[in-house]
Scaffold this active site. Structure first.
Site, PDB file in Angstrom:
ATOM      1  N   ILE A   1       0.828  -1.204   0.000  1.00 31.47           N
ATOM      2  CA  ILE A   1       0.000   0.000   0.000  1.00 31.47           C
ATOM      3  C   ILE A   1       0.863   1.255   0.000  1.00 31.47           C
ATOM      4  O   ILE A   1       0.570   2.209  -0.730  1.00 31.47           O
ATOM      5  CB  ILE A   1      -0.948  -0.007   1.220  1.00 31.47           C
TER       6      ILE A   1
ATOM      7  N   ARG B   1      12.594   0.459   5.825  1.00 30.94           N
ATOM      8  CA  ARG B   1      13.772  -0.173   6.435  1.00 30.94           C
ATOM      9  C   ARG B   1      14.772  -0.696   5.417  1.00 30.94           C
ATOM     10  O   ARG B   1      15.927  -0.937   5.747  1.00 30.94           O
ATOM     11  CB  ARG B   1      13.330  -1.333   7.329  1.00 30.94           C
TER      12      ARG B   1
ATOM     13  N   ASN C   1       1.838   4.808   7.096  1.00 28.33           N
ATOM     14  CA  ASN C   1       1.387   3.561   6.495  1.00 28.33           C
ATOM     15  C   ASN C   1       2.133   2.335   7.018  1.00 28.33           C
ATOM     16  O   ASN C   1       1.600   1.227   6.956  1.00 28.33           O
ATOM     17  CB  ASN C   1       1.547   3.640   4.970  1.00 28.33           C
TER      18      ASN C   1
ATOM     19  N   TYR D   1      -2.845  -7.506  15.825  1.00 27.63           N
ATOM     20  CA  TYR D   1      -3.029  -6.574  14.706  1.00 27.63           C
ATOM     21  C   TYR D   1      -4.279  -5.727  14.919  1.00 27.63           C
ATOM     22  O   TYR D   1      -4.261  -4.502  14.773  1.00 27.63           O
ATOM     23  CB  TYR D   1      -3.125  -7.373  13.406  1.00 27.63           C
TER      24      TYR D   1
ATOM     25  N   LYS E   1      -4.585  -1.620  15.427  1.00 23.01           N
ATOM     26  CA  LYS E   1      -5.318  -0.773  14.486  1.00 23.01           C
ATOM     27  C   LYS E   1      -6.485  -0.056  15.160  1.00 23.01           C
ATOM     28  O   LYS E   1      -6.835   1.065  14.775  1.00 23.01           O
ATOM     29  CB  LYS E   1      -5.805  -1.598  13.297  1.00 23.01           C
TER      30      LYS E   1
ATOM     31  N   VAL F   1      -6.127  -6.252   0.943  1.00 16.61           N
ATOM     32  CA  VAL F   1      -5.567  -5.610  -0.241  1.00 16.61           C
ATOM     33  C   VAL F   1      -4.544  -6.556  -0.854  1.00 16.61           C
ATOM     34  O   VAL F   1      -3.822  -7.274  -0.147  1.00 16.61           O
ATOM     35  CB  VAL F   1      -4.900  -4.266   0.127  1.00 16.61           C
TER      36      VAL F   1
END
Length: 239
Positions: free
Chosen positions: A13, A33, A74, A137, A141, A170
């Site tokens: 993304i 990174r 992101n 996760y 979020k 996605v």
């Protein structure tokens, strides 16, 4: 020409969002990174690439020697696992990248962000509901969305907006890892695993990276000046 910064710009993304802003004529800085991955994202588009760990407070502060007009937080990580299989180390790493990294990015950005600036966090449909085998996760979020809503109230009178994009699955390397996990855990082939993963999406397919990037372009536009503290679901009607 605005200055745009995108974290996690080396793939998925983040790569799509960075390229969309660059193609729209903005001056884009991509952060990640791995230098090689950032170079691949750029692909001759003239982006500035900065290798940085967004969980490192000092490194994040150094990104903002000059102000940015648009900042897209992101960078993210996550793995499918039952809660009983999640180690404390993995839990802490997930929150450090997804939530603390967004906090550090937004905090540093706001110290210099001009009027009309845009803060955008890439969250997830997991910021709007829970899900089995994604406890770390999902928790991270949910935290990102709480941060976005709080920051939105702080910056509203400064002419700055803060919003979240909440995509479903996605078509990215992270989604591919989820497919592989389902294949392994259920002993099924790839087609069956993908069908299971997109079952909650009424449209019945994975979301294209470009569709998420379009949402970011909109939230960064003048036309979105009154969109603030919003969780924009890009999920085919899942949410």
């Amino acid at each position: 020409m605005r200055r745009v910064l995108v974290t996690g710009g080396g793939s998925g993304i983040g790569r799509g969002i960075a390229r969309a802003f660059a193609e729209a004529g903005e001056a884009v800085t991509i952060v990640g990174r791995r230098e090689e991955a950032l170079s691949e994202t750029d692909g001759g588009r003239g982006m500035q690439a900065v290798v940085c760990d967004i969980t490192d407070e000092g490194a994040v502060e150094a990104l903002f020697e000059a102000p940015y007009d648009v900042v897209v937080a992101n960078a993210g990580t996550g793995r499918a696992a039952f809660l009983t299989e999640v180690s404390l180390e993995e839990w802490n790493e997930t929150l450090a990248v997804n939530l603390t990294g967004t906090f550090l990015t937004f905090r540093a950005a706001l110290r210099q962000m001009p009027e009309g600036g845009r803060l955008i966090a890439v969250a997830s449909t997991q910021a709007l509901r829970g899900g089995a085998r994604v406890s770390a996760y999902s928790a991270s979020k949910h935290g990102v969305l709480g941060l976005v809503r709080s920051v939105a109230l702080e910056v509203a009178r400064k002419g700055i907006t803060c919003n979240a994009i909440c995509p479903g699955f996605v078509d990215t390397p992270m989604a591919d890892a989820a497919v592989q996990s389902v294949m392994a855990s259920r002993g099924i082939d790839r087609a069956a695993a993908e069908k299971l993963i997109v079952a909650s999406n009424p449209i019945g397919r994975m979301i294209a990276v470009e569709e998420v990037a379009s949402a970011a372009l909109y939230l960064a536009s003048k036309g979105a000046a009154m969109v603030n503290g919003h969780a924009m679901s890009v999920s085919g009607g899942e949410i």
